[in-house]
Design a protein around this motif. Structure first.
Motif, PDB file in Angstrom:
ATOM      1  N   VAL C 526      37.760  21.117  38.208  1.00  0.00           N
ATOM      2  CA  VAL C 526      37.008  21.834  37.178  1.00  0.00           C
ATOM      3  C   VAL C 526      35.821  22.556  37.794  1.00  0.00           C
ATOM      4  CG1 VAL C 526      35.450  21.435  35.242  1.00  0.00           C
ATOM      5  CG2 VAL C 526      37.749  20.452  35.226  1.00  0.00           C
ATOM      6  N   PHE C 527      35.084  21.827  38.659  1.00  0.00           N
ATOM      7  CA  PHE C 527      33.928  22.456  39.303  1.00  0.00           C
ATOM      8  C   PHE C 527      34.354  23.639  40.146  1.00  0.00           C
ATOM      9  CE2 PHE C 527      29.729  20.568  39.005  1.00  0.00           C
ATOM     10  CZ  PHE C 527      29.967  19.479  38.197  1.00  0.00           C
ATOM     11  N   ALA C 528      35.480  23.485  40.843  1.00  0.00           N
ATOM     12  CA  ALA C 528      35.949  24.581  41.694  1.00  0.00           C
ATOM     13  C   ALA C 528      36.291  25.788  40.844  1.00  0.00           C
ATOM     14  CB  ALA C 528      37.156  24.120  42.498  1.00  0.00           C
ATOM     15  N   LEU C 529      37.014  25.540  39.748  1.00  0.00           N
ATOM     16  CA  LEU C 529      37.408  26.662  38.910  1.00  0.00           C
ATOM     17  C   LEU C 529      36.201  27.317  38.267  1.00  0.00           C
ATOM     18  CD1 LEU C 529      40.660  25.250  37.333  1.00  0.00           C
ATOM     19  CD2 LEU C 529      40.422  27.081  39.005  1.00  0.00           C
ATOM     20  N   ALA C 530      35.212  26.501  37.933  1.00  0.00           N
ATOM     21  CA  ALA C 530      33.988  27.074  37.366  1.00  0.00           C
ATOM     22  C   ALA C 530      33.320  27.999  38.372  1.00  0.00           C
ATOM     23  CB  ALA C 530      33.036  25.950  36.968  1.00  0.00           C
ATOM     24  N   GLY C 531      33.291  27.566  39.614  1.00  0.00           N
ATOM     25  CA  GLY C 531      32.694  28.405  40.639  1.00  0.00           C
ATOM     26  C   GLY C 531      33.445  29.699  40.799  1.00  0.00           C
ATOM     27  N   ILE C 532      34.776  29.585  40.801  1.00  0.00           N
ATOM     28  CA  ILE C 532      35.591  30.788  40.973  1.00  0.00           C
ATOM     29  C   ILE C 532      35.372  31.738  39.811  1.00  0.00           C
ATOM     30  CG2 ILE C 532      37.949  31.649  41.144  1.00  0.00           C
ATOM     31  CD1 ILE C 532      38.701  29.091  42.540  1.00  0.00           C
ATOM     32  N   LEU C 533      35.315  31.165  38.608  1.00  0.00           N
ATOM     33  CA  LEU C 533      35.130  31.993  37.415  1.00  0.00           C
ATOM     34  C   LEU C 533      33.819  32.758  37.485  1.00  0.00           C
ATOM     35  CD1 LEU C 533      36.459  32.612  34.761  1.00  0.00           C
ATOM     36  CD2 LEU C 533      35.135  30.799  33.709  1.00  0.00           C
ATOM     37  N   MET C 534      32.781  32.021  37.858  1.00  0.00           N
ATOM     38  CA  MET C 534      31.468  32.672  37.956  1.00  0.00           C
ATOM     39  C   MET C 534      31.478  33.805  38.986  1.00  0.00           C
ATOM     40  SD  MET C 534      28.044  30.694  37.672  1.00  0.00           S
ATOM     41  CE  MET C 534      26.495  31.504  37.844  1.00  0.00           C
ATOM     42  N   ALA C 535      32.152  33.534  40.095  1.00  0.00           N
ATOM     43  CA  ALA C 535      32.222  34.580  41.119  1.00  0.00           C
ATOM     44  C   ALA C 535      32.983  35.784  40.604  1.00  0.00           C
ATOM     45  CB  ALA C 535      32.887  34.015  42.374  1.00  0.00           C
ATOM     46  N   THR C 536      34.037  35.519  39.852  1.00  0.00           N
ATOM     47  CA  THR C 536      34.811  36.628  39.312  1.00  0.00           C
ATOM     48  C   THR C 536      33.952  37.473  38.386  1.00  0.00           C
ATOM     49  OG1 THR C 536      36.560  34.997  39.198  1.00  0.00           O
ATOM     50  CG2 THR C 536      37.051  37.167  38.304  1.00  0.00           C
ATOM     51  N   LEU C 537      33.202  36.776  37.509  1.00  0.00           N
ATOM     52  CA  LEU C 537      32.359  37.510  36.580  1.00  0.00           C
ATOM     53  C   LEU C 537      31.362  38.400  37.302  1.00  0.00           C
ATOM     54  CD1 LEU C 537      31.458  34.923  33.831  1.00  0.00           C
ATOM     55  CD2 LEU C 537      32.640  37.092  33.536  1.00  0.00           C
ATOM     56  N   LEU C 538      30.796  37.853  38.341  1.00  0.00           N
ATOM     57  CA  LEU C 538      29.711  38.581  38.981  1.00  0.00           C
ATOM     58  C   LEU C 538      30.184  39.625  39.975  1.00  0.00           C
ATOM     59  CD1 LEU C 538      27.163  35.735  39.692  1.00  0.00           C
ATOM     60  CD2 LEU C 538      27.005  37.490  37.979  1.00  0.00           C
ATOM     61  N   TYR C 539      31.309  39.344  40.634  1.00  0.00           N
ATOM     62  CA  TYR C 539      31.605  40.196  41.772  1.00  0.00           C
ATOM     63  C   TYR C 539      32.911  40.932  41.727  1.00  0.00           C
ATOM     64  CZ  TYR C 539      27.644  37.850  43.832  1.00  0.00           C
ATOM     65  OH  TYR C 539      26.398  37.390  44.066  1.00  0.00           O
ATOM     66  N   LYS C 540      33.775  40.612  40.768  1.00  0.00           N
ATOM     67  CA  LYS C 540      35.081  41.250  40.870  1.00  0.00           C
ATOM     68  C   LYS C 540      34.950  42.759  40.711  1.00  0.00           C
ATOM     69  CE  LYS C 540      39.776  41.070  39.397  1.00  0.00           C
ATOM     70  NZ  LYS C 540      40.405  41.461  38.146  1.00  0.00           N
ATOM     71  N   ASN C 541      34.189  43.136  39.680  1.00  0.00           N
ATOM     72  CA  ASN C 541      33.933  44.568  39.544  1.00  0.00           C
ATOM     73  C   ASN C 541      32.459  44.780  39.747  1.00  0.00           C
ATOM     74  OD1 ASN C 541      36.621  45.032  38.710  1.00  0.00           O
ATOM     75  ND2 ASN C 541      36.069  44.084  36.776  1.00  0.00           N
ATOM     76  N   LYS C 542      32.153  45.913  40.253  1.00  0.00           N
ATOM     77  CA  LYS C 542      30.748  46.125  40.555  1.00  0.00           C
ATOM     78  C   LYS C 542      29.947  46.227  39.269  1.00  0.00           C
ATOM     79  CE  LYS C 542      27.848  48.938  43.481  1.00  0.00           C
ATOM     80  NZ  LYS C 542      27.387  47.809  44.312  1.00  0.00           N
ATOM     81  N   ASN C 543      28.886  45.406  39.166  1.00  0.00           N
ATOM     82  CA  ASN C 543      28.054  45.447  37.966  1.00  0.00           C
ATOM     83  C   ASN C 543      26.660  44.982  38.343  1.00  0.00           C
ATOM     84  OD1 ASN C 543      28.186  42.662  38.238  1.00  0.00           O
ATOM     85  ND2 ASN C 543      29.863  42.475  36.786  1.00  0.00           N
ATOM     86  N   GLY C 544      25.798  44.923  37.331  1.00  0.00           N
ATOM     87  CA  GLY C 544      24.406  44.596  37.620  1.00  0.00           C
ATOM     88  C   GLY C 544      24.083  43.140  37.486  1.00  0.00           C
ATOM     89  N   ARG C 545      25.084  42.320  37.151  1.00  0.00           N
ATOM     90  CA  ARG C 545      24.766  40.921  36.868  1.00  0.00           C
ATOM     91  C   ARG C 545      24.207  40.161  38.080  1.00  0.00           C
ATOM     92  NH1 ARG C 545      30.238  40.352  34.524  1.00  0.00           N
ATOM     93  NH2 ARG C 545      30.163  41.550  32.595  1.00  0.00           N
ATOM     94  N   PRO C 546      24.742  40.360  39.305  1.00  0.00           N
ATOM     95  CA  PRO C 546      24.173  39.618  40.427  1.00  0.00           C
ATOM     96  C   PRO C 546      22.684  39.890  40.607  1.00  0.00           C
ATOM     97  CG  PRO C 546      26.217  40.637  41.107  1.00  0.00           C
ATOM     98  CD  PRO C 546      25.919  41.149  39.743  1.00  0.00           C
ATOM     99  N   ASP C 547      22.283  41.190  40.449  1.00  0.00           N
ATOM    100  CA  ASP C 547      20.871  41.478  40.666  1.00  0.00           C
ATOM    101  C   ASP C 547      20.005  40.847  39.599  1.00  0.00           C
ATOM    102  OD1 ASP C 547      21.958  44.701  41.705  1.00  0.00           O
ATOM    103  OD2 ASP C 547      21.394  42.976  42.932  1.00  0.00           O
TER     104      ASP C 547
END
Lengths: 183, 104, 643
Positions: C526-547
């Motif tokens: 679960v923790f691993a998938l949560a991490g992957i999900l978060m990474a997908t949200l932030l980095y899969k497409n370029k957006n302003g969320r990481p900043d």
């Protein structure tokens, strides 16, 4: 004061004074001559001490050989007429002092020593000297005699080798090209 | 023989020895140095003869030593003259201070 | 080949032969074929080590229920006293055989990869000779019978690492990195040496088997003595083991001796794959595993191992979330995973099921070697094509580098602990061992594994998705020969998890059955998938969320990005404290006192000689004067003064 003693003291004074003159004379030829006199005086001393053979050897070899050799060498090195320079004063003084010191030391040693003079008579003739010199028994000096003859041979050869002038090479190298223009 | 004490004779030889040494130190000329050496050798000769005569009159060792010393002195003087002549050829001088190449 | 283990000596000697051949003759004769020769030697060595493993685990098998420790040969090299000597030997035991397989296999993959990657390099043969030297040293390290022999190979490994990191010696940054690595590890090795000396002195032996047997037996005189003596209130046993661990921590880049590992990425990428992913950095883990019975008996040092490991794991994971250089992210990832391995050793017991941590740690070492070197090699392909290490210069590469994309994804899934890849099984066992002994550590480990998934997928998405970019490559994706190592490593990553590791390697040598706990493994996944999900949200497409996220954490983000200022701290200590207070006085003493003494002696001799040389004036009369003076002095002495 017997005649013996008077003659001895005269001879001793002669020897020492001529020796001093020999070492202090400014002219080299005179120095050689004073040496000659000194050596003759020593021969006279030997005569007084009744070792006539040694006295004769002294005159023949030393006076007649060595001093003559020295005089030849003076001529060969063309020093005969010149006056020799004085050594620096400090050297003379220092040498004098050291020599005096040595002399006093030695004299004190000698004079304090008791020499037991033997009472026997001293009687050696030339024939006895000759027999013992070539003798091979006890007290014979045949071996040193032979060795001395080898030494003399070696000295002769050595002198010739040292003093020889290498003939043509030396003379051609010594003459410079500019001296003979018509060659 | 016993009229002259041994020490007087020894005085003569010692004085001659030291005169020779004085000459050796003071003279600048090689030939005069050689002459001083001859004086030294002669003083030794006198010593030998005198000791032989006064202390061991039955033996002859002193006389023989004297003979040998005279012979050797002759040979040595000859060789020394040869060397002096050789040096004279190369240095044109027989001053012993001119032949000091063998220094530090 | 019963009881004839001489072929095992060939395993380290073949890379050594490669080193000598390529090093001595490579420039002149073998310029292009040196790589092939080195690879050929290593292929033979790999096959031999696989055969040795097969022979050891299956033919010899268990003796009395445990795998025996076979000493293939032992030669007394340096004898200090009757009891104490440094021997050279070759040991076969579960962990050394396993390490041999790992080292030779990964090294072989790196060799094959380097045939392509380093082509055209001027110092091609030198590179392969250094690789051979490294492989030889590492193999020698794992088969050592004697702790001093291990130390010697330890140092050799350090040298090889220095040579390889500083391979591009015309780059000042590479030179500085090599120096840093060597100095930090050397400093740690000082502690290691002191630990060895204490152990050797108190245990009266340097041989592993005897040492462990003496110091783990609570009744033996050596054990009583070493635990009895104490220094500043801590028993000598704890001191020794802690110092040895510090040495291991230096090589394994544990906190606070980790500073060299990110900088070591200045070396060629295959080197990073070999050294800083799979082999050298696990030397510390190997050391603790080798001395595990001692660590187990001395709880204090085991706690030290545990805390340092856990702290390093968390620390590195946090920093990795903020870095932008792909090799540095992988370096911090390595540090974090090794932290996991140390942590597993720290919670492990010894016998039967309690020894799960030990088995899990080594299992993770095994699997980590494969997927981490795979990641580095893939990164090498990417860097070779993009000519840059920075993530912002990459994006949407999945179309252009398909094979690389596939293997990179597999490796990221493995490291995140997603089943059925290898990383899942090894990480799950570690977490299980942690859960069984220390709940807080378990919590931290769980959180860290989530972070691991996050930053690894951040890396993945930033390279292969995110922003579109122009891609012009002259090389094509890669030569066919490169696909072989990448695919082989990918296969081991996929299938390696199914090996029942505990059957072969466990703390006491007996068979350890590890069961798959379905319920337990829900939490890590679960923790691993949560991490992957978060990474997908932030980095899969370029957006302003990481900043926006970064500015929300502002100060903390800044500190993490600056690697928590460790480098600045060390630089401050060396520049402001060590150099002026220790370095400058030492230099002054060296120049003025020691050199001054020598110069003084020389000057005095010179002055004396110029005073004395006047004696040899060349003037005969002076010499006569000296004669006379000498004679007179001697006669005065002997006549008047000598009584």
């Amino acid at each position: 004061m017997t005649a013996y003693q008077i003659i001895f003291y005269l001879l001793a004074a002669f020897i020492l004074s001529t020796a001093v003159l020999s070492v202090t004379s400014r002219k080299i030829f005179r120095s050689a001559i004073w040496l000659l006199f000194s050596l003759t005086g020593i021969a006279g001393l030997y005569f007084l001490l009744q070792v006539e053979f040694i006295a004769a050897v002294q005159i023949i070899v030393y006076v007649g050989g060595i001093v003559v050799l020295v005089i030849f060498s003076i001529f060969l090195t063309q020093q005969a007429g010149r006056k020799m320079p004085n050594p620096p004063m400090i050297r003379t003084v220092a040498s004098l002092l050291s020599v005096l010191f040595g002399f006093v030391l030695t004299w004190v040693l000698i004079s304090q020593h008791n020499f037991h003079t033997a009472a026997n008579e001293f009687n050696w003739t030339v024939s006895k000297i000759g027999l013992q010199m070539t003798g091979i028994g006890k007290g014979g000096y045949a071996l040193p005699f032979e060795v001395i003859s080898m030494l003399l041979l070696a000295a002769m050869v050595g002198c010739i080798v040292i003093a020889i002038k290498v003939p043509s090479a030396v003379s051609s190298s010594k003459s410079s090209p500019g001296t003979n223009p018509d060659q | 023989m016993n009229e002259i004490p041994l020490s007087h004779l020894l005085f003569v030889s010692t004085a001659l020895f030291f005169i020779g040494i004085f000459g050796l130190f003071t003279r600048r000329n090689m030939i005069t140095m050689l002459m001083s050496i001859e004086l030294i050798l002669n003083s030794v000769n006198i010593n030998f003869i005198v000791f032989n005569k006064y202390l061991y009159p039955e033996k002859m060792d002193g006389i023989f030593f004297t003979i040998f010393i005279i012979a050797i002195a002759a040979a040595e003087a000859a060789v020394a003259i040869a060397i002096i002549i050789n040096l004279y050829r190369s240095h044109q001088s027989i001053d012993v201070e001119d032949a000091e190449e063998m220094r530090y | 080949m019963e009881n004839n283990y001489s072929y095992i000596a060939l395993i380290p000697l073949l890379p050594l032969a490669g080193f000598l051949l390529a090093g001595l003759f490579g420039k002149k004769y073998f310029r292009r074929s040196s790589g092939l020769i080195a690879t050929a030697f290593l292929l033979i060595a790999t096959l031999l080590s696989i055969y040795a493993a097969y022979y050891y685990f299956f033919k010899i098998g268990r003796v009395d229920g445990v795998y025996p420790v076979v000493t293939a040969f032992k030669y007394t090299w340096l004898r200090f006293s009757e009891n104490l000597s440094i021997d050279m030997g070759l040991i076969l035991d579960p962990i050394s055989v396993m390490m041999m397989v790992v080292i030779t296999f990964v090294s072989l993959m790196v060799h094959v990869f380097s045939l392509w990657y380093m082509k055209g390099e001027e110092r091609y043969s030198t590179y392969f000779s250094f690789l051979g030297l490294f492989t030889f040293s590492m193999l020698g390290l794992v088969i050592s019978t004697n702790i001093f022999q291990l130390y010697m190979f330890w140092e050799l490994v350090g040298i090889s690492s220095y040579l390889l990191i500083g391979f591009y010696y015309d780059r000042p940054s590479a030179v500085a990195a090599a120096k840093k690595a060597f100095i930090v590890t050397r400093f740690a090795d000082l502690a290691f040496l002191i630990g060895i000396l204490i152990l050797g002195f108190q245990g009266e032996t340097l041989d592993f088997a005897t040492l462990i047997q003496r110091l783990s037996d609570t009744a033996s005189p050596q054990f009583i003595r070493i635990t009895g003596a104490s220094f500043f209130g801590i028993s000598l046993f704890t001191w020794a083991l802690s110092l040895v661990f510090i040495g291991g921590a230096g090589k394994s880049a544990m906190l606070p001796l980790h500073i060299w590992l990110p900088d070591a990425m200045e070396g060629p990428t295959p080197v990073s794959a070999l050294i800083h992913a799979a082999t050298m950095v696990v030397a510390g883990v190997y050391l603790v595993a080798r001395l595990f019975p001692l660590y187990h008996i001395n709880h204090v040092s085991q706690q030290l191992v545990l805390y340092v490991g856990t702290a390093s794991a968390l620390f590195a994971a946090v920093i990795a979330c903020t870095q932008t250089d792909i090799k540095r992210i992988l370096a911090y990832s390595t540090m974090s995973q090794i932290g996991f391995m140390m942590m597993a050793l720290g919670v492990s017991g010894y016998s039967e099921y309690h020894g799960l941590g030990y088995a899990a740690s080594l299992f993770h070492l095994f699997t980590h070697a494969f997927f981490k070197s795979l990641l580095f090699l893939a990164a090498g392909v990417i860097i070779h094509n993009i000519h840059s290490n920075e993530m912002r210069n990459m994006g949407s590469l999945r179309r252009f580098l398909p094979v690389t994309h596939a293997v990179f994804l597999i490796a990221c899934l493995a490291i995140s602990g997603v089943p059925p890849f290898a990383g899942f099984f090894s990480k799950e066992e570690i977490l299980l061992a942690a859960y069984n002994s220390n709940k807080i550590v378990f919590g931290i480990a769980l959180f860290t594994s989530g972070l691991t998934a996050f930053y690894m997928f951040r890396l993945y998405f930033s390279i292969f998705w995110n922003q579109p970019m122009e891609f012009h490559s002259k090389h094509g994706e890669m030569a066919a020969s490169i696909k072989v190592p990448l695919l082989l490593l990918a296969m081991t990553t996929v299938f390696g998890g199914f090996i029942p590791f505990g059957h072969y390697i466990s703390a006491d040598g007996a068979r350890l059955d590890t069961h798959f706990h379905l319920v337990f493994s829900i939490a890590p996944v679960v923790f691993a998938l949560a991490g992957i999900l978060m990474a997908t949200l932030l980095y899969k497409n370029k957006n302003g969320r990481p900043d926006r996220l970064a500015s929300a954490f502002a100060g903390f983000y800044q500190a993490a990005w600056k690697k928590f200022y460790f480098d600045e701290l060390y630089l401050f200590i060396t520049k402001k404290i060590v150099f002026p207070l220790v370095g400058k006085p030492a230099a002054w003493i060296d120049r003025h006192v020691i050199d001054g003494l020598m110069n003084g002696i020389a000057t005095a001799t010179g002055k004396t000689s110029s005073l004395i040389k006047g004696l040899q004036s060349g003037k005969v009369q002076n010499y006569t004067l000296y004669f006379l003076a000498g004679i007179v002095t001697l006669s005065v002495i002997f006549i008047y003064l000598w009584k």
